[in-house]
Design a protein around this motif. Structure first.
Motif, PDB file in Angstrom:
ATOM      1  N   ILE A  44      -7.884   4.243   4.685  1.00  0.00           N
ATOM      2  CA  ILE A  44      -6.847   5.056   5.325  1.00  0.00           C
ATOM      3  C   ILE A  44      -7.113   6.512   4.982  1.00  0.00           C
ATOM      4  N   HIS A  45      -7.202   7.352   5.988  1.00  0.00           N
ATOM      5  CA  HIS A  45      -7.313   8.791   5.771  1.00  0.00           C
ATOM      6  C   HIS A  45      -5.965   9.451   6.029  1.00  0.00           C
ATOM      7  N   SER A  46      -5.334   9.922   4.954  1.00  0.00           N
ATOM      8  CA  SER A  46      -4.104  10.703   5.058  1.00  0.00           C
ATOM      9  C   SER A  46      -4.421  12.125   4.616  1.00  0.00           C
ATOM     10  N   ALA A  47      -3.481  13.033   4.855  1.00  0.00           N
ATOM     11  CA  ALA A  47      -3.617  14.385   4.309  1.00  0.00           C
ATOM     12  C   ALA A  47      -3.548  14.300   2.780  1.00  0.00           C
ATOM     13  N   PRO A  48      -4.064  15.288   2.059  1.00  0.00           N
ATOM     14  CA  PRO A  48      -3.950  15.286   0.599  1.00  0.00           C
ATOM     15  C   PRO A  48      -2.489  15.323   0.154  1.00  0.00           C
ATOM     16  N   ASN A  49      -2.291  15.058  -1.125  1.00  0.00           N
ATOM     17  CA  ASN A  49      -0.952  15.052  -1.728  1.00  0.00           C
ATOM     18  C   ASN A  49      -0.310  16.437  -1.631  1.00  0.00           C
ATOM     19  N   LEU A  50       0.775  16.541  -0.868  1.00  0.00           N
ATOM     20  CA  LEU A  50       1.405  17.854  -0.691  1.00  0.00           C
ATOM     21  C   LEU A  50       2.359  18.201  -1.836  1.00  0.00           C
ATOM     22  N   ASN A  51       2.487  17.299  -2.835  1.00  0.00           N
ATOM     23  CA  ASN A  51       3.221  17.655  -4.056  1.00  0.00           C
ATOM     24  C   ASN A  51       2.368  18.507  -4.997  1.00  0.00           C
ATOM     25  N   VAL A  52       1.070  18.599  -4.690  1.00  0.00           N
ATOM     26  CA  VAL A  52       0.199  19.455  -5.479  1.00  0.00           C
ATOM     27  C   VAL A  52       0.424  20.884  -5.005  1.00  0.00           C
ATOM     28  N   HIS A  83       1.173  13.455   9.401  1.00  0.00           N
ATOM     29  CA  HIS A  83       0.000  13.830   8.598  1.00  0.00           C
ATOM     30  C   HIS A  83      -0.367  12.789   7.555  1.00  0.00           C
ATOM     31  N   SER A  84       0.552  11.862   7.245  1.00  0.00           N
ATOM     32  CA  SER A  84       0.230  10.925   6.172  1.00  0.00           C
ATOM     33  C   SER A  84       0.817   9.546   6.409  1.00  0.00           C
ATOM     34  N   PHE A  85       0.100   8.549   5.931  1.00  0.00           N
ATOM     35  CA  PHE A  85       0.571   7.158   5.952  1.00  0.00           C
ATOM     36  C   PHE A  85       1.930   7.035   5.257  1.00  0.00           C
ATOM     37  N   ILE A  86       2.197   7.882   4.266  1.00  0.00           N
ATOM     38  CA  ILE A  86       3.473   7.767   3.542  1.00  0.00           C
ATOM     39  C   ILE A  86       4.668   8.097   4.433  1.00  0.00           C
ATOM     40  N   GLN A  87       4.443   8.748   5.592  1.00  0.00           N
ATOM     41  CA  GLN A  87       5.563   9.081   6.473  1.00  0.00           C
ATOM     42  C   GLN A  87       5.952   7.938   7.400  1.00  0.00           C
ATOM     43  N   THR A  88       5.243   6.816   7.355  1.00  0.00           N
ATOM     44  CA  THR A  88       5.513   5.741   8.311  1.00  0.00           C
ATOM     45  C   THR A  88       6.876   5.106   8.059  1.00  0.00           C
ATOM     46  N   THR A  89       7.524   4.679   9.135  1.00  0.00           N
ATOM     47  CA  THR A  89       8.797   3.961   9.046  1.00  0.00           C
ATOM     48  C   THR A  89       8.487   2.457   8.930  1.00  0.00           C
ATOM     49  N   TRP A 145       0.856  -1.207   0.000  1.00  0.00           N
ATOM     50  CA  TRP A 145       0.000   0.000   0.000  1.00  0.00           C
ATOM     51  C   TRP A 145       0.881   1.243   0.000  1.00  0.00           C
ATOM     52  N   TRP A 146       1.889   1.189   0.894  1.00  0.00           N
ATOM     53  CA  TRP A 146       2.765   2.347   1.104  1.00  0.00           C
ATOM     54  C   TRP A 146       3.539   2.680  -0.168  1.00  0.00           C
ATOM     55  N   GLU A 147       4.097   1.659  -0.834  1.00  0.00           N
ATOM     56  CA  GLU A 147       4.843   1.863  -2.088  1.00  0.00           C
ATOM     57  C   GLU A 147       3.960   2.535  -3.131  1.00  0.00           C
ATOM     58  N   ARG A 148       2.729   2.047  -3.269  1.00  0.00           N
ATOM     59  CA  ARG A 148       1.829   2.601  -4.282  1.00  0.00           C
ATOM     60  C   ARG A 148       1.389   4.016  -3.914  1.00  0.00           C
ATOM     61  N   HIS A 149       1.117   4.228  -2.630  1.00  0.00           N
ATOM     62  CA  HIS A 149       0.685   5.563  -2.201  1.00  0.00           C
ATOM     63  C   HIS A 149       1.772   6.590  -2.545  1.00  0.00           C
ATOM     64  N   ILE A 150       3.018   6.293  -2.191  1.00  0.00           N
ATOM     65  CA  ILE A 150       4.136   7.203  -2.477  1.00  0.00           C
ATOM     66  C   ILE A 150       4.258   7.444  -3.975  1.00  0.00           C
ATOM     67  N   ASP A 151       4.183   6.367  -4.746  1.00  0.00           N
ATOM     68  CA  ASP A 151       4.363   6.506  -6.191  1.00  0.00           C
ATOM     69  C   ASP A 151       3.248   7.367  -6.812  1.00  0.00           C
ATOM     70  N   LEU A 152       2.013   7.149  -6.388  1.00  0.00           N
ATOM     71  CA  LEU A 152       0.901   7.916  -6.962  1.00  0.00           C
ATOM     72  C   LEU A 152       1.023   9.406  -6.632  1.00  0.00           C
ATOM     73  N   GLU A 153       1.584   9.726  -5.468  1.00  0.00           N
ATOM     74  CA  GLU A 153       1.735  11.145  -5.110  1.00  0.00           C
ATOM     75  C   GLU A 153       2.829  11.844  -5.924  1.00  0.00           C
ATOM     76  N   ARG A 154       3.581  11.058  -6.714  1.00  0.00           N
ATOM     77  CA  ARG A 154       4.562  11.712  -7.594  1.00  0.00           C
ATOM     78  C   ARG A 154       3.864  12.458  -8.728  1.00  0.00           C
TER      79      ARG A 154
END
Ligand SMILES: [Zn+2]
Ligand SMILES: [Zn+2]
Ligand SMILES: [Zn+2]
Length: 367
Positions: A303-311, A266-272, A139-148
């Motif tokens: 999962i509720h994360s903050a919106p994509n901050l790359n936007v 703020h986001s699932f993508i920040q998890t270690t 999930w995490w890999e895909r979430h990070i990639d989609l936010e690119r």
């Protein structure tokens, strides 16, 4: 003895009202686990089983054993593919149109399926912990990639378990949808979280956690001794080093369960990696408790994360989002049906007191 007259409660994050009406509540009889019916033909056509990789669009991501046959062939441990009937697709441009009062846009976005494992009939909670960790990592890999993709404003990871919860294929999987709009449910939460922060009250989720752990609502006698003490901890289900699982104060359903990281992010993508391991562990425990107490009920989680901050944000939109939004998971176990009143009013009737629900789950032993 608890007071069981109906009570109107407001959820501070979504702002919605709930009626807790526990008059009909009693400890549930523990049922036999229900089996989802599936025809042998449907099983033989399952596109998520080993050897049928060509039945899905080519894979986007996979975790594999060493020395297997390569992409789109058996040997994978988790596999991510585009949805065959996507709600959204990737197009060269986003075309915005207006017809009178109506707005339309190209359905730009992504819609992917994460196949949990090659096992057709093993539910998420029954997987070994190391496999659940691979799933969560996927999930995490895909979430990070989609936010690119800076056109994608929001990434939502969710699961439907059981046909009554919307699962059309029996083989366990999750879905990810990434959109160019921020969903309304999130907009409301973002707004309340920001207001709470700007009022100087800090992160609304951190405050809830504080209240759940430490807050003691005491009423004192004239001599200073304690007359009544209300423990808030009683909505806790389970905790580990990194996460807590609890029933929210204004739960919409008897078994609405929230999982919250103890550390503010703020986001699932920040998890270690350690946090994802701890998340896999608490998810397994909570879903096993649900399975055992309620007999394999249908459920959804997201999962509720903050919106994509790359936007690139509109001015001022996200100035405090890293501080004011706290990512989390919401699980909705489908033991009640939302009917006319809920649909028409947005007010939910929950027939079970959150304290009782939390007790039943906390007491359910899983190993
Ligand atoms: Zn299958
Ligand atoms: Zn927080
Ligand atoms: Zn939420």
């Amino acid at each position: 003895m608890a007071d069981y007259s109906p009570e109107l409660r407001k959820d501070p994050i979504s702002g919605r009202w709930v009626i807790i009406s526990s008059a009909r509540a009693s400890r549930p009889e523990v049922p036999e686990p229900r089996r989802e019916e599936e025809t042998p033909e449907a099983r033989d056509r399952c596109p998520f089983c080993y050897g049928r990789e060509s039945m899905t669009p080519p894979e986007i991501f996979a975790i594999r054993n060493n020395g297997d046959g390569g992409p789109n062939s058996p040997g994978w441990l988790t596999r991510v593919v585009p949805n065959k009937f996507p709600a959204f697709g990737i197009f060269p441009e986003i075309n915005l149109r207006r017809v009178g009062m109506f707005q339309m846009a190209t359905g730009y976005g992504a819609h992917e399926v994460i196949v949990e494992s090659p096992e057709h009939s093993v539910y998420l909670e029954h997987q070994p912990l190391e496999q659940i960790t691979r799933i969560v990592d996927s999930w995490w890999e895909r979430h990070i990639d989609l936010e690119r993709d800076p056109k994608l404003k929001y990434v939502l990871i969710f699961k439907n378990h059981g046909r009554a919860a919307g699962a059309s294929l029996a083989h366990p999987h999750e879905q990810i949808i990434a959109t160019t709009v921020i969903p309304d449910v999130l907009k409301g939460k973002l707004l309340h979280a920001k207001e709470h922060w700007q009022n100087g009250e800090g992160c609304i989720w951190c405050r809830q956690m504080e209240q759940l752990f430490y807050y003691e609502n005491k009423i004192y006698n004239p001599d200073g001794s304690v007359l009544v003490q209300v423990a808030q901890r009683d909505r806790m289900i389970v905790e580990n080093e990194k996460f807590i699982a609890y029933i929210p104060f204004a739960a919409r359903m008897p078994y609405e369960i929230h999982i919250l990281p103890k550390e503010h992010r703020h986001s699932f993508i920040q998890t270690t990696p350690e946090e994802r391991f701890a998340l896999s562990s608490i998810l397994k425990t909570v879903l096993m408790k649900v399975y055992k107490l309620l007999g394999n009920p249908p459920y959804n989680f997201y999962i509720h994360s903050a919106p994509n901050l790359n936007v690139r944000p509109r001015t001022g939109d996200y100035t405090t989002i890293r501080e004011d939004f706290h990512w989390h998971i919401e699980i909705l176990v489908r033991t009640t049906i939302w009917a006319g009143f809920e649909q028409g009013s947005g007010i939910y009737i929950n027939p079970l007191n959150p304290t009782d629900a939390a007790h039943y789950l906390a007491e359910t032993e899983v190993d």
